[in-house]
Write a protein that holds these residues in place. Structure first.
Motif, mmCIF file in Angstrom:
data_model
loop_
_atom_site.group_PDB
_atom_site.id
_atom_site.type_symbol
_atom_site.label_atom_id
_atom_site.label_comp_id
_atom_site.label_asym_id
_atom_site.label_seq_id
_atom_site.Cartn_x
_atom_site.Cartn_y
_atom_site.Cartn_z
ATOM 1 N N GLY A 120 17.695 139.899 -51.094
ATOM 2 C CA GLY A 120 17.785 139.827 -49.651
ATOM 3 C C GLY A 120 17.004 140.857 -48.871
ATOM 4 N N TRP A 121 16.180 141.682 -49.552
ATOM 5 C CA TRP A 121 15.386 142.658 -48.798
ATOM 6 C C TRP A 121 14.113 141.989 -48.316
ATOM 7 C CZ3 TRP A 121 10.828 145.733 -48.772
ATOM 8 C CH2 TRP A 121 10.888 146.830 -47.890
ATOM 9 N N LEU A 122 13.895 141.952 -46.993
ATOM 10 C CA LEU A 122 12.780 141.202 -46.409
ATOM 11 C C LEU A 122 11.729 142.096 -45.785
ATOM 12 C CD1 LEU A 122 14.832 138.369 -44.646
ATOM 13 C CD2 LEU A 122 13.760 138.316 -46.899
ATOM 14 N N GLY A 123 11.842 143.430 -46.016
ATOM 15 C CA GLY A 123 10.872 144.342 -45.439
ATOM 16 C C GLY A 123 9.483 144.186 -46.048
ATOM 17 N N PRO A 124 8.471 144.819 -45.417
ATOM 18 C CA PRO A 124 7.098 144.691 -45.916
ATOM 19 C C PRO A 124 6.893 145.459 -47.227
ATOM 20 C CG PRO A 124 7.187 146.203 -44.062
ATOM 21 C CD PRO A 124 8.534 145.615 -44.177
ATOM 22 N N VAL A 125 6.112 144.856 -48.122
ATOM 23 C CA VAL A 125 5.788 145.451 -49.427
ATOM 24 C C VAL A 125 4.271 145.532 -49.556
ATOM 25 C CG1 VAL A 125 5.924 145.191 -51.922
ATOM 26 C CG2 VAL A 125 7.901 144.587 -50.493
ATOM 27 N N ILE A 126 3.782 146.730 -49.889
ATOM 28 C CA ILE A 126 2.347 146.931 -50.144
ATOM 29 C C ILE A 126 2.184 147.225 -51.628
ATOM 30 C CG2 ILE A 126 0.318 148.333 -49.630
ATOM 31 C CD1 ILE A 126 1.618 148.990 -46.924
ATOM 32 N N LEU A 127 1.449 146.368 -52.316
ATOM 33 C CA LEU A 127 1.225 146.543 -53.759
ATOM 34 C C LEU A 127 0.064 147.504 -53.980
ATOM 35 C CD1 LEU A 127 1.690 142.957 -55.234
ATOM 36 C CD2 LEU A 127 3.005 144.980 -55.816
ATOM 37 N N ALA A 176 2.642 142.277 -48.149
ATOM 38 C CA ALA A 176 1.923 142.434 -46.887
ATOM 39 C C ALA A 176 0.476 142.845 -47.110
ATOM 40 C CB ALA A 176 2.629 143.469 -46.017
ATOM 41 N N ASP A 177 0.202 143.605 -48.236
ATOM 42 C CA ASP A 177 -1.163 144.056 -48.515
ATOM 43 C C ASP A 177 -1.275 144.379 -49.995
ATOM 44 O OD1 ASP A 177 -3.774 144.625 -48.039
ATOM 45 O OD2 ASP A 177 -3.409 146.279 -46.637
ATOM 46 N N PHE A 178 -2.509 144.522 -50.465
ATOM 47 C CA PHE A 178 -2.803 144.814 -51.874
ATOM 48 C C PHE A 178 -3.922 145.850 -51.885
ATOM 49 C CE2 PHE A 178 -4.895 143.978 -55.947
ATOM 50 C CZ PHE A 178 -3.816 143.879 -56.808
ATOM 51 N N LEU A 179 -3.603 147.114 -52.321
ATOM 52 C CA LEU A 179 -4.558 148.223 -52.235
ATOM 53 C C LEU A 179 -4.950 148.716 -53.620
ATOM 54 C CD1 LEU A 179 -2.978 150.317 -49.329
ATOM 55 C CD2 LEU A 179 -4.738 148.529 -49.190
ATOM 56 N N ASP A 180 -6.221 149.045 -53.771
ATOM 57 C CA ASP A 180 -6.763 149.621 -55.015
ATOM 58 C C ASP A 180 -6.589 151.143 -54.939
ATOM 59 O OD1 ASP A 180 -8.214 150.500 -57.171
ATOM 60 O OD2 ASP A 180 -9.948 149.195 -56.787
#
Length: 641
Positions: free
Chosen positions: A82-89, A108-112
């Motif tokens: 149930g956690w709907l906050g933004p996730v940046i991988l 929300a995003d995918f960073l190297d």
């Protein structure tokens, strides 16, 4: 997400199993946070899930590689709990395929990591937060819109392709199914076959998108509830998007209440028109009937005794006169029933009404329906007086009597019975109409007073009679009950409040027959010449009678000083009515105005009824008997001498 007003700083959870990468991320955040970002670090997925359950974090920075699992797998578990906050991988390798997978999974995003810089990280966090706020606002908007649709009083259905994918509670209730599961997934053809009346299916737009997308006005069609009962609806459709897919939205508005109101207005207008027509007919019949009855009375009492006929012929003529008088009496009774019916549209307050009088009139009006089907039995309690309106109560009883008759097949008069019963009741009094007809099935009893519901064949009943009867009885402060058993007949019961005494709207004043003390001079004013002639024939042997057809001529003669002992005046006349003549006489000679007797063939206007209830003058209803008229004239002349 915390409300914006509560966000004095941003809490970030870093899920990273490599301490060097933690330090790299921490330092990057320190250079951009300016004290507005708080970083918390966990090094495994289970601990991360535990922290996110607290709801304290705004953003999650998630390593793509965590021991034996991946960040995508942990992201899926976050969403499940149930956690709907933004996730940046965050990942140590650059891979467009992984980037695409991450975005599809809801990141929300995918960073190297190798290209991670404070500026890039800050921009990604800002974007993630803004994107999360936008999604939350969209979610709330959708939830609010969904709640609005759920609360709409009109039915809403959504089809995608050939399938129904949504139906709101109003549509479920309208159709009469127990749950939405009975509808969802059903094909359009199946649903039309179940819930659209056969005659309306051809009116629906066909399946091609061009036809469905075309703008069209709402249409009125007949639908069917699950139990098979018809319901009129207004149907409209429009192309839209539902859950991201093209769809057709169907709006279904129940027209039952509107149709009921329209039908009641039409019936009320029809009843008002018929009432006016009945009053006019009664008045027009009463005039020729009045002089016919008067002439027959004059023939019987004055002419026949002076004729020199053989004994047998004298008896034959008397019998012919008696038969003619009987026919005139029957016509008079019919006219009185018409006069009662003409008052059925009055919206007056309930007043004391003689129940037996109303029932006798209703029985007479319904007798043609009854006599070929059943014996009618009267079981009346004497002197019951109800708080009601005579005409409208009569309308109710005629309807109940006709319904009782129509529940019995023709041709079995001796084996069937319609019993009309009156009795006292705990709430006042009760009127019952019992029949030995076919009876009503138990499942239909609760729907008898529902507008448009009828158990009669098509073309025989409209389904409005009983609802209107119930409305009328309720307007008196009463109620209706029904008992029935299939094969044994039905009982309809009208329960009304009792009244103390009858207050007739046109109280007749009884004439006291006394011997005339003197010959009087009498003025007769009636626009029907034959009535004046008949009255003159009746009274001329004992009194001087002047007959006029114009109230204005009568006014002129009276104001010029011409003397009369008594005035017999028609109430309703063209140019100048009897009411207007009374006012003119009262202004000139108040004593003579008190000796005006009104001849009425039916006071069918509100002003006329109010006038008769207000003035104390005697009145005589047309048609009148010669004995009645002579007796009244003699008593008034005696009182004036």
């Amino acid at each position: 997400m915390k409300p914006e007003a509560e966000q004095s700083f941003i809490r970030i959870l870093l899920v990273e199993d490599d301490e060097d990468d933690f330090v790299l991320t921490r330092d990057a955040l320190r250079s951009i946070s300016q004290g507005r970002m708080v970083l918390e670090w966990v090094d495994n997925g289970e601990q991360a899930l535990e922290e996110l359950r607290t709801g304290r974090h705004d953003v999650c920075l998630l390593d793509y590689r965590l021991d034996a699992s991946t960040g995508l797998e942990l992201l899926a578990r976050m969403r499940q709990q149930g956690w709907l906050g933004p996730v940046i991988l965050l990942t140590g390798m650059s891979d467009e395929a992984l980037d695409e997978q991450a975005l599809k999974a809801g990141a929300a995003d995918f960073l190297d990591k190798s290209q991670l810089s404070p500026t890039l990280l800050a921009r990604s966090i800002r974007y993630a937060l803004q994107h999360a706020r936008t999604l939350e606002e969209l979610r709330r908007s959708r939830a609010s819109f969904r709640e609005l649709i759920e609360r709409l009083p009109d039915g809403v259905g959504v089809t995608q392709g050939e399938r129904l994918v949504y139906a709101n509670p109003a549509l479920i209730s309208l159709i009469g199914v127990s749950s939405v599961d009975e509808l969802l997934g059903g094909s359009r053809a199946e649903l039309e076959g179940m819930f659209i009346h056969a005659e309306a299916r051809a009116l629906l737009p066909r399946d091609d998108q061009k036809n469905l997308a075309a703008k069209a006005p709402p249409m009125e069609i007949r639908m069917l509830r699950k139990n098979g009962t018809p319901v009129f609806v207004e149907l409209a459709h429009a192309p839209s998007v539902f859950d991201g897919q093209p769809c057709i939205v169907w709006l279904v508005r129940d027209l039952t209440e509107r149709k009921q109101m329209e039908a009641r207005l039409v019936r009320a207008d029809r009843m008002a028109s018929l009432g006016t027509l009945a009053a006019g007919i009664a008045h027009e019949i009463n005039n020729p009937l009045a002089f016919t009855v008067a002439n027959l009375g004059h023939l019987e009492s004055d002419v026949l005794p002076r004729l020199k006929l053989p004994g047998g012929e004298q008896d034959d003529v008397r019998k012919l006169v008696a038969d003619a008088q009987l026919g005139a009496t029957r016509v008079r009774d019919i006219v009185r029933q018409l006069k009662m019916f003409s008052r059925a549209d009055e919206q007056a307050r309930p007043e004391p009404v003689d129940v037996t009088r109303v029932l006798e009139s209703a029985i007479s009006m319904a007798s043609n329906e009854i006599k070929h089907r059943a014996r009618l039995v009267r079981d009346f309690t004497d002197q019951l007086v109800a708080e009601a309106n005579e005409g409208r109560l009569g309308q109710v009883m005629v309807n109940l009597l006709v319904n009782a008759a129509q529940a019995i097949p023709e041709g079995s008069v001796e084996r069937n019975e319609i019993r009309v019963l009156t009795r006292t009741h705990a709430e006042g009094l009760a009127i019952e109409v019992r029949d030995t007809g076919s009876g009503i099935p138990a499942e239909n009893l609760e729907r008898l007073f529902e507008p448009f519901f009828t158990t009669k064949p098509v073309g025989v009943g409209t389904g409005l009679g009983l609802p209107i009867c119930q409305d009328i009885v309720t307007s008196f402060g009463g109620r209706m009950e029904v008992e029935s058993e299939v094969g044994k007949g039905s009982t309809f019961r009208v329960i009304l409040r009792a009244a103390a005494a009858v207050r007739p709207s046109e109280p007749p004043k009884e004439a006291v027959v006394v011997a005339a003390t003197r010959r009087g001079r009498i003025l007769v004013v009636d626009d029907e010449p034959m009535i004046g002639m008949a009255i003159r024939r009746t009274l001329q042997r004992e009194h001087e009678v002047v007959a006029l057809t114009s109230a204005r001529e009568a006014q002129a003669r009276l104001t010029s000083g011409e003397a009369f002992d008594l005035i017999l005046c028609d109430l309703m006349m063209p140019e100048m009515s009897g009411m207007e003549l009374h006012q003119a006489v009262a202004n000139h000679s108040p004593g003579l105005a008190g000796r005006m007797v009104f001849l009425t063939g039916g006071a069918f206007t509100a002003n006329a009824r109010a006038f008769l209830n207000h003035v104390p003058n005697h009145r005589v209803e047309k048609p009148f008997s010669t004995q009645e008229l002579r007796g009244l004239v003699q008593s008034l002349l005696a009182a004036a001498s």
